[in-house]
Design an enzyme around this catalytic site. Structure first.
Site, PDB file in Angstrom:
ATOM      1  N   TYR A 168     -40.920 -48.163   4.114  1.00 53.33           N
ATOM      2  CA  TYR A 168     -40.620 -49.254   3.172  1.00 53.33           C
ATOM      3  C   TYR A 168     -41.284 -50.567   3.578  1.00 53.33           C
ATOM      4  O   TYR A 168     -41.131 -51.571   2.896  1.00 53.33           O
ATOM      5  CB  TYR A 168     -39.109 -49.485   3.081  1.00 53.33           C
TER       6      TYR A 168
ATOM      7  N   LYS B   6     -35.736 -37.514  12.029  1.00 57.06           N
ATOM      8  CA  LYS B   6     -36.600 -36.356  11.841  1.00 57.06           C
ATOM      9  C   LYS B   6     -37.550 -36.294  13.049  1.00 57.06           C
ATOM     10  O   LYS B   6     -38.778 -36.177  12.918  1.00 57.06           O
ATOM     11  CB  LYS B   6     -37.352 -36.526  10.504  1.00 57.06           C
TER      12      LYS B   6
ATOM     13  N   ASP C 233     -32.782 -33.109   7.759  1.00 58.63           N
ATOM     14  CA  ASP C 233     -32.594 -32.056   6.747  1.00 58.63           C
ATOM     15  C   ASP C 233     -31.291 -31.296   6.973  1.00 58.63           C
ATOM     16  O   ASP C 233     -30.570 -30.975   6.032  1.00 58.63           O
ATOM     17  CB  ASP C 233     -33.795 -31.092   6.699  1.00 58.63           C
TER      18      ASP C 233
ATOM     19  N   ASP D  86     -31.787 -43.850   2.639  1.00 62.01           N
ATOM     20  CA  ASP D  86     -31.857 -44.003   1.189  1.00 62.01           C
ATOM     21  C   ASP D  86     -31.452 -42.695   0.505  1.00 62.01           C
ATOM     22  O   ASP D  86     -30.585 -42.656  -0.363  1.00 62.01           O
ATOM     23  CB  ASP D  86     -33.287 -44.398   0.805  1.00 62.01           C
TER      24      ASP D  86
END
Ligand code: NAP
Length: 418
Positions: free
Chosen positions: A161, A228, A282, A306
């Site tokens: 972002y 991640k 995930d 988000d």
């Protein structure tokens, strides 16, 4: 009227919230800037004001009250003052430290920056905080929505972002590809757009620090670092490492890691300690669906947060009931997650719950927890009574549809015990 000459008048009664050694010093009559917002904003903020005032009044019997300070932003500010975000508004929020806002329209197309992003950047509100919990009676797509009760701390200033990206074939993209090829022996397809994902130690640590401090202050059991890092080792993986570092170096006597807990014979967290653990992003999506009760506070990077917060909000009823807060070191701006829903503007129709619960977050932030509890109880009671706004009424068996202001009135009656 040119923005620089716009002067705002604070309310004659009330006092400033002060920042003393990083903590808030809150008077009994704090001045709180209020951005009404666009579209349905005036409807939901009016409902929030009424219900917050009723909760504060019922809790403190007139000893405490909020002095609301309306400040302009959005379409109405553009019409009246020639600027969607007058400097006087950001100055007021900076000066009075804690504020509440309604949703703001971001016109589609060039030339308009997002007001929400501008406010976060100008005031360095680096943590986007979203509590996600179920209100009994709210329709949900899962069997046990009551098992989810989490607070997501999403880093709000960096990651993908940060806005550092270049189009396919641009001079910048070509130059980056050349540097990669000639200096790092890395080949990337020529027809690639290029984006950067910066994740810094400073921003990661201040986000995790805030999440752990929140968990300790609110009796939460765990903080889960969601990342991640198995794929992006030096950004997402580093976020995880820095998170554990903050826990160990700054909260060592009040935290234990998930591994510490596993090593204990009873497999339980030591009394009074917050458990710090981590989960790959995930996996986290299925964890929240399958084992929601095992999670409490979540600290994560911008993009993960988000996705995760919208998915989690959907589990407990979605947009009309989901509040959020944007927090800096001391400054804070609370808001509903939903937008200005222009098609319902001025119709006294939409659900004000998200804005009201944003108000409850604000009360907790200034330490008026008893009033926050009362406000949330009022919302629960109104939903239990099944006279609700259209979004809930259309999914609840036996419910009656009422408007925004009537729903707020029902909450006020519940707060007053009528
Ligand atoms: P939206 O305003 O959130 O509305 C989308 C739909 O969500 C509505 O049509 C309605 O669905 C439902 N909804 C939203 N708020 C509700 C409420 N309080 N009660 C019941 N239902 C509610 O999203 P959008 O139409 O995509 O965006 C409109 C404008 O808001 C855009 O300019 C966008 O940029 C801006 N925005 C601002 C913020 C913010 O200020 N933080 C956040 C998001 C979007 P149904 O019609 O299906 O009932």
């Amino acid at each position: 009227m040119p923005t620089e000459r716009l002067k705002l008048e604070p309310p004659p009664e009330g006092h400033k919230i002060l920042i003393a050694q990083g903590a808030l010093r809150v008077p009994d009559d704090p001045i709180v800037p209020l951005i009404e917002g666009d579209g349905v904003g005036p409807d939901v903020t009016a409902a929030a004001r009424r219900t917050i005032d009723a909760a504060v009044d019922a809790t403190y019997a007139g000893r405490r009250r909020i002095a609301w300070y309306r400040v302009p932003a959005g379409e109405s500010a553009l019409i009246r003052h020639g600027d969607m975000l007058p400097d006087a508004t950001t100055h007021a929020i900076r000066e009075y430290v804690v504020a509440l806002k309604g949703p703001l329209t971001t016109p589609v197309g060039g030339g308009f920056r997002s007001l929400n992003v501008a406010l976060r950047q100008t005031l360095d509100l680096f943590a986007n905080v979203r509590p996600v919990y179920w209100l009994p009676g709210v329709p949900s797509p899962v069997l046990h929505p009551e098992r989810l009760d989490i607070v997501i701390f999403r880093e709000a200033t960096e990651d993908v972002y940060a806005g550092i990206e270049w189009a396919k074939g641009s001079d910048e993209a070509r130059r980056i590809l050349e540097i990669l090829r000639t200096e790092f022996n890395v080949r990337v397809r020529e027809d690639s757009g290029i984006g950067l994902k910066p994740i810094s130690e400073f921003c990661s640590k201040r986000l995790v620090r805030k999440a752990i401090a929140y968990a300790l202050a609110h009796g939460r059991r765990s903080v889960t670092l969601v990342h991640k890092g198995n794929i992006m080792k030096f950004t997402e993986g580093a976020f995880r490492e820095w998170g554990y570092e903050v826990a160990r170096d700054e909260f060592g006597d009040r935290t234990a890691t998930g591994e510490d807990v596993q090593r204990r014979p009873d497999g339980r967290a030591p009394e009074g300690k917050v458990v710090i653990k981590d989960v790959i992003a995930d996996n986290m999506f299925q964890q929240l669906l399958l084992r929601p009760a095992e999670y409490d506070v979540i600290a994560t990077s911008n993009l993960n947060g988000d996705y995760l917060s919208d998915a989690a909000a959907a589990q407990v009823g979605g947009l009309g009931v989901a509040p959020g807060g944007n927090l800096g070191d001391a400054h804070a701006l609370f808001e509903p997650i939903h937008g200005s829903a222009p098609k319902y503007a001025g119709m006294d129709k939409v659900n004000p719950t998200a804005e009201i619960l944003a108000g409850a977050m604000m009360l907790e932030h200034i330490g008026w927890d008893e009033a926050a509890i009362r406000l949330k109880e009022g919302v629960r009671a109104a939903i239990r009574a099944k006279a609700v706004t259209y979004d809930l009424a259309r999914q609840m068996a036996g419910a009656t549809e009422i408007g925004t202001s009537a729903f707020a009135e029902a909450i006020v009656r519940a707060i007053r015990g009528a």
